[in-house]
Design a protein around this motif. Structure first.
Motif, short mmCIF file in Angstrom:
data_model
loop_
_atom_site.label_atom_id
_atom_site.label_comp_id
_atom_site.label_asym_id
_atom_site.label_seq_id
_atom_site.Cartn_x
_atom_site.Cartn_y
_atom_site.Cartn_z
N GLU A 73 62.41 72.21 72.87
CA GLU A 73 61.93 71.58 71.46
C GLU A 73 62.08 70.16 71.49
N ILE A 74 60.89 69.66 70.96
CA ILE A 74 60.97 68.02 70.90
C ILE A 74 60.95 67.92 69.33
N GLY A 75 61.98 67.24 68.90
CA GLY A 75 62.10 67.20 67.32
C GLY A 75 61.15 66.45 66.67
N ASP A 76 61.13 66.25 65.11
CA ASP A 76 60.30 65.49 64.68
C ASP A 76 60.31 64.00 64.98
N ASP A 77 59.40 63.41 64.84
CA ASP A 77 59.41 61.80 65.05
C ASP A 77 59.96 61.26 66.35
N VAL A 78 59.86 61.99 67.34
CA VAL A 78 60.27 61.72 68.52
C VAL A 78 59.09 60.80 69.37
N GLN A 79 59.49 59.71 70.25
CA GLN A 79 58.94 58.94 70.95
C GLN A 79 58.85 59.40 72.65
N ILE A 80 57.98 59.78 73.28
CA ILE A 80 58.15 59.83 74.52
C ILE A 80 57.56 58.85 75.52
N ALA A 87 63.84 62.19 82.01
CA ALA A 87 63.99 61.38 80.75
C ALA A 87 65.34 61.19 80.25
N VAL A 88 65.70 59.99 79.71
CA VAL A 88 66.83 59.71 79.05
C VAL A 88 66.79 59.53 77.62
N VAL A 89 67.55 60.23 76.88
CA VAL A 89 67.59 60.17 75.33
C VAL A 89 68.24 59.16 74.75
#
Length: 198
Positions: free
Chosen positions: A146-153, A174-176
């Protein structure tokens, strides 16, 4: 609302999304005629309708998606679920798998993969993206995560674990992290977070 009215409304929404997100877009006509990302999205929407009609229509849906890939360089499986106002900038090399789910107002740059990490048939194998997600050039989001709302990858990132809403994910793997200013506009966050471009 008839099918034709719904199709017109969807095309208008997609054009509006392209005009909003593409600074090179000069007119709606220019975007409608020259955006391979939009052409791929429109073809996907038709292929998805065929896919949902049942097994007898699925070969036609797959054929349409294959022809679209040959013309646009964008491969979207007709079984994927894609929300409203979706935009692919440049398009070439984008791959969206069969069980991917994409929310509303999502933007992908070229070379993005929403791919699987399992060969198990009949299972959810591809990612789910929330609303207002931006995925940078060459990024890979892999597996049933799951990639949440308003995420930047960030560009060229490889994401294999869930990313919470409002976060920024960059690197391999990826580091969050979270932006310094949570209310910051996602486009401005790209400039404040240079690793997103890497």
């Amino acid at each position: 609302m008839s099918f034709l009215q719904q199709a017109r409304a969807t095309v208008r929404e997609d054009l509006d999304a392209a005009m909003l997100r593409d600074p090179a877009a000069e007119t709606r006509a220019d975007v409608a005629l020259n955006s391979p990302g939009l052409h791929a999205i429109w073809s996907y929407r038709l292929a998805h309708r065929l896919w949902d009609r049942g097994p007898q229509w699925r070969p036609a849906a797959r054929l349409l998606s294959t022809l679209t890939r040959a013309v646009t360089g964008v491969e979207i499986h007709p079984g994927a679920r894609i929300g409203r106002r979706f935009f692919i900038d440049h398009g070439m090399g984008v791959v969206i798998g069969a069980t991917a789910v994409v929310g509303d107002d999502v933007m992908l740059y070229h070379g993005v993969t929403l791919g699987g990490r399992s060969l198990a048939r009949g299972t959810k194998r591809h990612p789910t993206l929330g609303d207002r997600v931006t995925v940078g050039t060459g990024a890979r989001i892999l597996g049933d995560i799951e990639i949440g709302d308003d995420v930047q990858i960030g560009a060229n990132s490889v994401v294999v674990k869930p990313v919470p809403a409002g976060a920024v994910a960059t690197g391999i793997p990826a580091v969050v992290r979270f932006p310094d200013h949570p209310a910051q506009d996602p486009y401005d966050a790209l400039f404040a977070e240079p690793a997103i471009f890497i």
